[in-house]
Scaffold this active site. Structure first.
Site, PDB file in Angstrom:
ATOM      1  N   TYR A   1      -7.642 -40.332 -51.397  1.00 36.62           N
ATOM      2  CA  TYR A   1      -6.944 -40.026 -50.067  1.00 36.62           C
ATOM      3  C   TYR A   1      -5.452 -39.822 -50.264  1.00 36.62           C
ATOM      4  O   TYR A   1      -4.511 -39.429 -49.458  1.00 36.62           O
ATOM      5  CB  TYR A   1      -7.326 -40.765 -48.950  1.00 36.62           C
ATOM      6  CG  TYR A   1      -8.800 -40.817 -48.585  1.00 36.62           C
ATOM      7  CD1 TYR A   1      -9.546 -39.933 -49.556  1.00 36.62           C
ATOM      8  CD2 TYR A   1      -9.383 -41.345 -47.391  1.00 36.62           C
ATOM      9  CE1 TYR A   1     -10.820 -39.574 -49.007  1.00 36.62           C
ATOM     10  CE2 TYR A   1     -10.489 -40.856 -47.133  1.00 36.62           C
ATOM     11  CZ  TYR A   1     -11.585 -40.293 -47.709  1.00 36.62           C
ATOM     12  OH  TYR A   1     -12.733 -39.882 -47.599  1.00 36.62           O
TER      13      TYR A   1
ATOM     14  N   LYS B   1     -17.657 -47.817 -58.893  1.00 39.54           N
ATOM     15  CA  LYS B   1     -18.691 -47.072 -59.652  1.00 39.54           C
ATOM     16  C   LYS B   1     -17.950 -47.324 -61.034  1.00 39.54           C
ATOM     17  O   LYS B   1     -17.557 -46.167 -61.732  1.00 39.54           O
ATOM     18  CB  LYS B   1     -18.757 -45.606 -59.218  1.00 39.54           C
ATOM     19  CG  LYS B   1     -19.337 -44.831 -59.974  1.00 39.54           C
ATOM     20  CD  LYS B   1     -20.995 -44.889 -59.514  1.00 39.54           C
ATOM     21  CE  LYS B   1     -21.777 -43.945 -60.404  1.00 39.54           C
ATOM     22  NZ  LYS B   1     -23.072 -44.067 -60.367  1.00 39.54           N
TER      23      LYS B   1
ATOM     24  N   ASP C   1     -14.878 -45.109 -46.887  1.00 40.65           N
ATOM     25  CA  ASP C   1     -15.183 -43.995 -45.699  1.00 40.65           C
ATOM     26  C   ASP C   1     -16.601 -43.830 -45.672  1.00 40.65           C
ATOM     27  O   ASP C   1     -17.099 -43.569 -44.411  1.00 40.65           O
ATOM     28  CB  ASP C   1     -14.333 -42.840 -46.140  1.00 40.65           C
ATOM     29  CG  ASP C   1     -14.039 -41.875 -45.010  1.00 40.65           C
ATOM     30  OD1 ASP C   1     -14.876 -42.183 -43.883  1.00 40.65           O
ATOM     31  OD2 ASP C   1     -13.610 -40.754 -45.062  1.00 40.65           O
TER      32      ASP C   1
ATOM     33  N   ASP D   1     -23.687 -46.200 -55.362  1.00 35.97           N
ATOM     34  CA  ASP D   1     -24.885 -45.710 -55.106  1.00 35.97           C
ATOM     35  C   ASP D   1     -26.033 -46.489 -54.609  1.00 35.97           C
ATOM     36  O   ASP D   1     -26.714 -46.417 -53.746  1.00 35.97           O
ATOM     37  CB  ASP D   1     -25.361 -44.470 -56.240  1.00 35.97           C
ATOM     38  CG  ASP D   1     -25.003 -45.128 -57.505  1.00 35.97           C
ATOM     39  OD1 ASP D   1     -24.436 -46.161 -57.694  1.00 35.97           O
ATOM     40  OD2 ASP D   1     -25.452 -44.395 -58.582  1.00 35.97           O
TER      41      ASP D   1
ATOM     42  N   ASP E   1     -19.713 -45.141 -42.667  1.00 36.68           N
ATOM     43  CA  ASP E   1     -20.499 -44.286 -41.822  1.00 36.68           C
ATOM     44  C   ASP E   1     -21.815 -44.591 -41.932  1.00 36.68           C
ATOM     45  O   ASP E   1     -22.574 -44.454 -41.124  1.00 36.68           O
ATOM     46  CB  ASP E   1     -20.175 -42.707 -42.255  1.00 36.68           C
ATOM     47  CG  ASP E   1     -18.969 -41.985 -41.452  1.00 36.68           C
ATOM     48  OD1 ASP E   1     -18.415 -42.657 -41.009  1.00 36.68           O
ATOM     49  OD2 ASP E   1     -19.290 -40.816 -41.076  1.00 36.68           O
TER      50      ASP E   1
HETATM   51 MG    MG Z   1     -15.117 -41.411 -41.841  1.00 29.34          MG
END
Ligand code: MG
Ligand code: NAI
Length: 334
Positions: free
Chosen positions: A126, A176, A233, A209, A237
């Site tokens: 980001y 990862k 992020d 994962d 969720d």
């Molecule tokens: Mg989000």
């Protein structure tokens, strides 16, 4: 009673609807805030092109906290609000921790469970590193790098170890490392080295994962998780989805050394599909308000609000009916 100076950004869509209930509940808990309202977000951008002026950031630096609903509106090009407002706020105010707690209700033979994701909030994919070559041609190239500084990873990891110390002494690194062998290596080494300062904390590691599988099938294995910006992020969720829905998930964007204000917001967005209909669940915003009070030193009021939210998670009703129900649990002798 000490007054706290808070910038309030209702934002777009359901943002102002849920923030109104959050402020109502804070009031019902007997905490007085000195609020300054800012009209910012997608609607403001469409109106006059304003996103987040530096002068506003300068005003915010003098305040104690920012309470934000959600920003983003149909018709605004991708990135304008995300990069220009949310990420700018996180980067410029150095809100380097995104602290997101999740509560799974007891269900049949499954006991209830709480866990926290600590997401690094200022770097990674980001950071905005990258660019185009030959844009718009058949030979177009786009790169988007992930920026990982040793300092950035380490301060997020140290925050997570400190948090774990006050809880169950268990911390999991999610990354990862088997494929992202550069950034993953930096994170793993920083994690291992900080771990030596916290011998009482048991450590674990999940690939991101696999963490998605465990979030659904075995979240009890986690207490505190630390991870990078992009993985955090996505994972949060999923955390919202497995713990009662996105309408319940709260978050804090923290500047832990308090060199400026911290920002508190629900995980969800502006939900244009249900805006203006009184359908938004305000619990996520109310619980984010409780996290704000806790950060401002109002631990007792924060705990009472969090408890009232827990008692109302299964309620159905309009946005204001749920806000009223949480408020009514706070009234009476304190
Ligand atoms: Mg989000
Ligand atoms: P969203 O979180 O706004 O909505 C996703 C789904 O969840 C929708 O079906 C919505 O109705 C539902 N939902 C969200 N919050 C709810 C609540 N409190 N109660 C009941 N249902 C709820 O995500 P989406 O649709 O991807 O984004 C919509 C806009 O919000 C976009 O402009 C996006 O950029 C922005 N956004 C802003 C964020 C922020 O301000 N931090 C975070 C995420 C998205």
């Amino acid at each position: 009673m000490a007054s706290h100076r808070v910038a309030v950004v209702g934002g777009d869509g359901i943002g102002p609807e849920v923030i109104e209930q959050g402020l109502r509940v804070i009031d019902a808990a007997g905490v007085s805030l000195e609020t300054v309202a800012y009209q910012l977000g997608g609607a403001r951008y469409l109106e006059d092109g304003t996103v987040l002026p530096d002068s506003v950031l300068e005003e915010w630096r003098e305040l104690d906290a920012i309470y934000l609903g959600a920003v983003g509106a149909p018709g605004v090009p991708p990135g304008v609000i995300e990069r220009g407002l949310l990420l700018k706020m996180r980067f410029d105010l150095d809100l380097y921790i995104n602290h997101r707690p999740f509560k799974l209700a007891a269900n049949g033979s499954n006991p209830g469970h709480e866990f926290v994701v600590v997401r690094e909030n200022t770097e990674g994919a980001y950071a905005g590193e990258g660019g185009f070559l030959k844009k718009g041609t058949p030979d177009e190239i786009a790169t988007q790098g992930s920026v990982n500084t040793r300092k950035g990873a380490e301060r997020a990891i140290r925050y997570a170890f400190e948090l774990a110390t006050g809880r169950k002494n268990h911390l999991t690194l999610v990354h990862k490392t088997n494929v992202l062998t550069f950034s993953g290596d930096l994170w793993q080494r920083a994690f291992n080295e900080v771990a030596e300062e916290f011998p009482s904390v048991d450590t674990a590691y999940s690939h991101v994962d696999a963490a998605c599988i465990y979030f659904v099938q075995d979240p009890q294995r986690y207490d505190v998780i630390v991870t990078d910006n992009l993985f955090g992020d996505i994972l949060t969720d999923l955390g919202g989805a497995v713990s009662g829905g996105i309408g319940l998930a709260a978050s804090a964007n923290l500047n832990p050394p308090r060199t400026g204000p911290s920002m508190f917001e629900p995980v969800h967005g502006s939900a244009p599909d249900i805006a203006g209909q009184g359908k938004a669940n305000p619990i996520a915003a109310i619980a984010s308000g409780a996290m704000m009070l806790e950060f401002l030193g109002e631990a007792e009021a924060a705990a009472r609000i969090a408890e009232a939210c827990d008692a109302c998670v299964d309620l159905t009703g309009s946005t204001s009916e749920i806000g009223a129900a949480v408020s009514s649990k706070l009234q009476g002798p304190q």
